[in-house]
Design an enzyme around this catalytic site. Sequence first.
Site, short mmCIF file in Angstrom:
data_model
loop_
_atom_site.label_atom_id
_atom_site.label_comp_id
_atom_site.label_asym_id
_atom_site.label_seq_id
_atom_site.Cartn_x
_atom_site.Cartn_y
_atom_site.Cartn_z
N SER A 201 -3.01 6.19 30.91
CA SER A 201 -2.27 5.78 29.73
C SER A 201 -1.12 4.83 30.10
O SER A 201 -1.36 3.80 30.73
CB SER A 201 -1.78 7.03 28.99
OG SER A 201 -1.39 6.72 27.69
N ASP A 361 -10.22 6.68 21.24
CA ASP A 361 -8.93 6.30 21.83
C ASP A 361 -8.48 4.99 21.20
O ASP A 361 -9.22 4.01 21.20
CB ASP A 361 -9.12 6.11 23.35
CG ASP A 361 -7.83 5.70 24.05
OD1 ASP A 361 -6.77 5.68 23.39
OD2 ASP A 361 -7.90 5.40 25.26
N HIS A 391 -8.58 10.08 24.34
CA HIS A 391 -7.38 9.76 25.09
C HIS A 391 -6.69 11.02 25.61
O HIS A 391 -6.50 11.97 24.86
CB HIS A 391 -6.40 8.96 24.21
CG HIS A 391 -5.29 8.34 24.99
ND1 HIS A 391 -5.44 7.12 25.62
CD2 HIS A 391 -4.04 8.76 25.28
CE1 HIS A 391 -4.30 6.82 26.25
NE2 HIS A 391 -3.45 7.81 26.07
#
Length: 421
Positions: A201, A361, A391
Amino acid sequence: MQKASGNQPSKLLIGVTIWFIITSFVHRPLPKGFTDGVMDRFSMHLIEPILRITYYWPAEYLCPNAGCRLTLTRAVLSTLSKVIDPRNLFDRHPTMQLSTEYFDGVRVRVYQPKGNKTSDGAVVFIHGGGFVMGSTEIYEGLMRRMTKMLNMMVVSIDYRLAPEATYPGGLHDVERALTYLINNAAVFGLDPTKIVLMGDSAGGNLVAAVTQRMRTVKGVDLAGQVLLYPLLQFHNLQTESFRHYYRDFMGFALVDPYSLAFYYMWYAGIDVNKHPELALSAISNGHVSPKVHDAVDDLLDFTSIPSSLQHDNLPAILEPKENSKAIKLLEQRLMDPSFAPLIQRNLTDLPPSFVMTCQFDILRDEGVLYAKRMREAGVPVEWKHYDHGFHAMLNFHNELFIAQEALSDIVSWVKRLLETS
Ligand SMILES: *[C@@H]1O[C@H](CO)[C@@H](O)[C@H](O)[C@H]1NC(C)=O
Ligand SMILES: *[C@@H]1O[C@H](CO)[C@@H](O)[C@H](O)[C@H]1NC(C)=O
């Protein structure tokens, strides 16, 4: 003993009843294709509501501002990570040596498997959390598991977070710790040409940025980079993958466009606690100046996402609601590849790269595009797309088979890379 066991059935009954009442309030069916397998879907039908109840709803409905939401979210996630796996509270592990150290003043966690050959290489990990939260503690379980699977040294960096430290504070911390490790490789018995940088991320953003910047530093040859559902741009919050959120995920406790807008602006050094309207302008891309569009739009061609990944019936792209203040405050940042690595024009000479993307995501499209652009620039890229992935799923490596599979894929890639390098 007698008494306790005699009590249990009624306690169990009360527990089940309470659970039933709670779940009938909070149960929301998960979209089709979100994780696969009965067990994973069952787990997510428990985990997602727990996240919703413990932080998402309280942040949404009780907090007057973004600062409160952040404080609450940080506290809850940090507590949950300890409750879920209390083993991580103990600095002892039968198969590895754990230590907290300072690399050039930057706090790091070092995981060394016992009986290891550190000469095999090392992974330097940069955790996610939108530049504003997360810590080596929250990632302790994942790091221990990865260390065991890799049988290699792993270093996890506690870089400074926004809004307390804004761009490029965290980025510089990562560079300092990494440089220290390279310069002191001998102390660890480590071959400095066998270091793989990895992050998820926002950590993936820092990995991509540092990997780009390190290309030109003499004496540094990173062996590879691993980008796990990376955050790579803040120019277009109306890509397909963002609009997919509005179609299927509004109100779920999953990474959402609003939080992203607040977090990235905080990282940029903008006080969105006082000025939430600046962050909200980014939802419709009203924060991007014509000058920025001219400079980088050709690097952000999201129409090139493979048609096999496309979602049907997405909401229309919003008209930008321009905010001149946001435009002005962000103009410089949005042309800086160290802030948004996807707008790096020159992608040659990057080390071998593993890019993980997930179908569920909002950041899917930027990961896919970066993998594609690196490949076109001649970088050896392994792009792995998880059709049922979402995600941050690696944070549920204890609970979900799909996360364990992804982790095996990542570990095998790193091992193969370092064996052959
Ligand atoms: C392997 O790790 C241990 C800690 O578990 C460390 O003391 C040792 O120096 C490492 N071995 C080598 C060969 O570097
Ligand atoms: C791209 O970057 C590399 C250094 O990593 C450099 O050698 C090369 O000249 C650059 N290419 C252009 C077109 O700037």
